[in-house]
Design a protein around this motif. Structure first.
Motif, PDB file in Angstrom:
ATOM      1  N   SER A  54       0.823  -1.217   0.000  1.00 13.10           N
ATOM      2  CA  SER A  54       0.000   0.000   0.000  1.00 13.10           C
ATOM      3  C   SER A  54       0.852   1.260   0.000  1.00 13.10           C
ATOM      4  CB  SER A  54      -0.913   0.043   1.232  1.00 13.10           C
ATOM      5  OG  SER A  54      -1.726  -1.102   1.264  1.00 13.10           O
ATOM      6  N   GLU A  58       0.791   4.061  -2.902  1.00 14.08           N
ATOM      7  CA  GLU A  58       0.411   5.442  -2.608  1.00 14.08           C
ATOM      8  C   GLU A  58       1.530   6.423  -2.939  1.00 14.08           C
ATOM      9  OE1 GLU A  58      -1.394   5.844   1.262  1.00 14.08           O
ATOM     10  OE2 GLU A  58      -2.769   4.183   0.866  1.00 14.08           O
ATOM     11  N   HIS A  83      -7.585   1.506   0.914  1.00 11.23           N
ATOM     12  CA  HIS A  83      -6.401   1.194   1.729  1.00 11.23           C
ATOM     13  C   HIS A  83      -6.642   1.573   3.186  1.00 11.23           C
ATOM     14  CE1 HIS A  83      -3.013   1.124  -1.553  1.00 11.23           C
ATOM     15  NE2 HIS A  83      -3.854   0.119  -1.650  1.00 11.23           N
ATOM     16  N   GLU A  87      -6.539  -0.802   6.361  1.00  5.88           N
ATOM     17  CA  GLU A  87      -5.543  -0.528   7.398  1.00  5.88           C
ATOM     18  C   GLU A  87      -6.175  -0.511   8.798  1.00  5.88           C
ATOM     19  OE1 GLU A  87      -1.344   1.707   7.625  1.00  5.88           O
ATOM     20  OE2 GLU A  87      -2.728   2.321   6.051  1.00  5.88           O
ATOM     21  N   HIS A 117     -10.434  -5.139  -3.778  1.00  5.11           N
ATOM     22  CA  HIS A 117      -9.454  -4.127  -4.176  1.00  5.11           C
ATOM     23  C   HIS A 117      -8.541  -4.667  -5.286  1.00  5.11           C
ATOM     24  CE1 HIS A 117      -6.856  -0.643  -3.528  1.00  5.11           C
ATOM     25  NE2 HIS A 117      -5.818  -1.437  -3.412  1.00  5.11           N
TER      26      HIS A 117
END
Length: 199
Positions: A54, A58, A83, A87, A117
């Motif tokens: 992730s 990002e 995300h 998280e 996802h």
């Protein structure tokens, strides 16, 4: 295309192989075999993998999407919010005992979120990136993503800022602290480390 260039993976190859690794751990966790301790360790590994993945996305992939795709801003925002949700679930899962029924509930929630996802990215975002971005840039991004995964945190930081540049500033230091904590607590952060522990 030279032979040299062909041997290089592009960023999509790298991210898809991360996805496969994560999926194989999910499948093993869903089998509910092995000791509670082993399941706890598998969960720790999959969390570490997902956090690294992730952070790399990002830092490099979503900013590229913002620039290259006409609706890139919306796409990036959507992915980042997914995300953030994952998280929060990972943060909760970190402290739950594997014999607690909550462990399997949280795991099922995380698995569902991440599978959705992954499907989304592979069906939509990845092909669109390949169509819109020059191959050299995608190959260069693959290198950046690999490097980012090496310095990325291994623990979820849900309160951490999800937007650049703050997340880039956070990553290197946080990664180091996480790795020291993981080493001291004996938490495995990769399948290689987990296999090592078992021998």
């Amino acid at each position: 295309m030279s032979h040299h260039e062909k041997s290089h993976q592009d960023v999509v190859d790298v991210l898809i192989s991360d996805h496969r690794e994560v999926e194989s751990i999910f499948v093993e966790l869903e089998g509910r075999r092995g000791t509670p301790e082993h399941r706890r360790q598998l969960a720790d590994v999959v969390i570490a993998e997902l956090v690294r993945h992730s952070v790399a996305e990002e830092a490099y992939v979503y900013p590229t999407a913002r620039k290259a795709l006409p609706d890139g801003k919306q796409v990036a925002e959507h992915e980042i919010s997914e995300h953030a949700e994952a998280e929060r679930t990972m943060k909760e899962l970190e402290s739950v005992d594997p014999s607690d029924p909550r462990f399997d509930e949280l795991l099922a929630h995380l698995t569902g979120t991440i599978r959705h996802h992954i499907e989304d990215e592979e069906a939509d975002l990845f092909p669109r990136l390949r169509a819109a971005v020059a191959r050299e840039e995608l190959v260069e991004l693959a290198g950046k993503v690999q490097a980012a995964k090496k310095s990325a945190p291994t623990r979820p930081h849900p309160a951490a800022p999800d937007h650049p540049p703050a997340n880039k500033l956070l990553a290197p230091g946080a990664g180091l602290v996480d790795r020291m904590r993981d080493a001291l607590s004996g938490r495995p952060t990769s399948m290689a480390e987990l296999r090592e522990k078992q021998h």
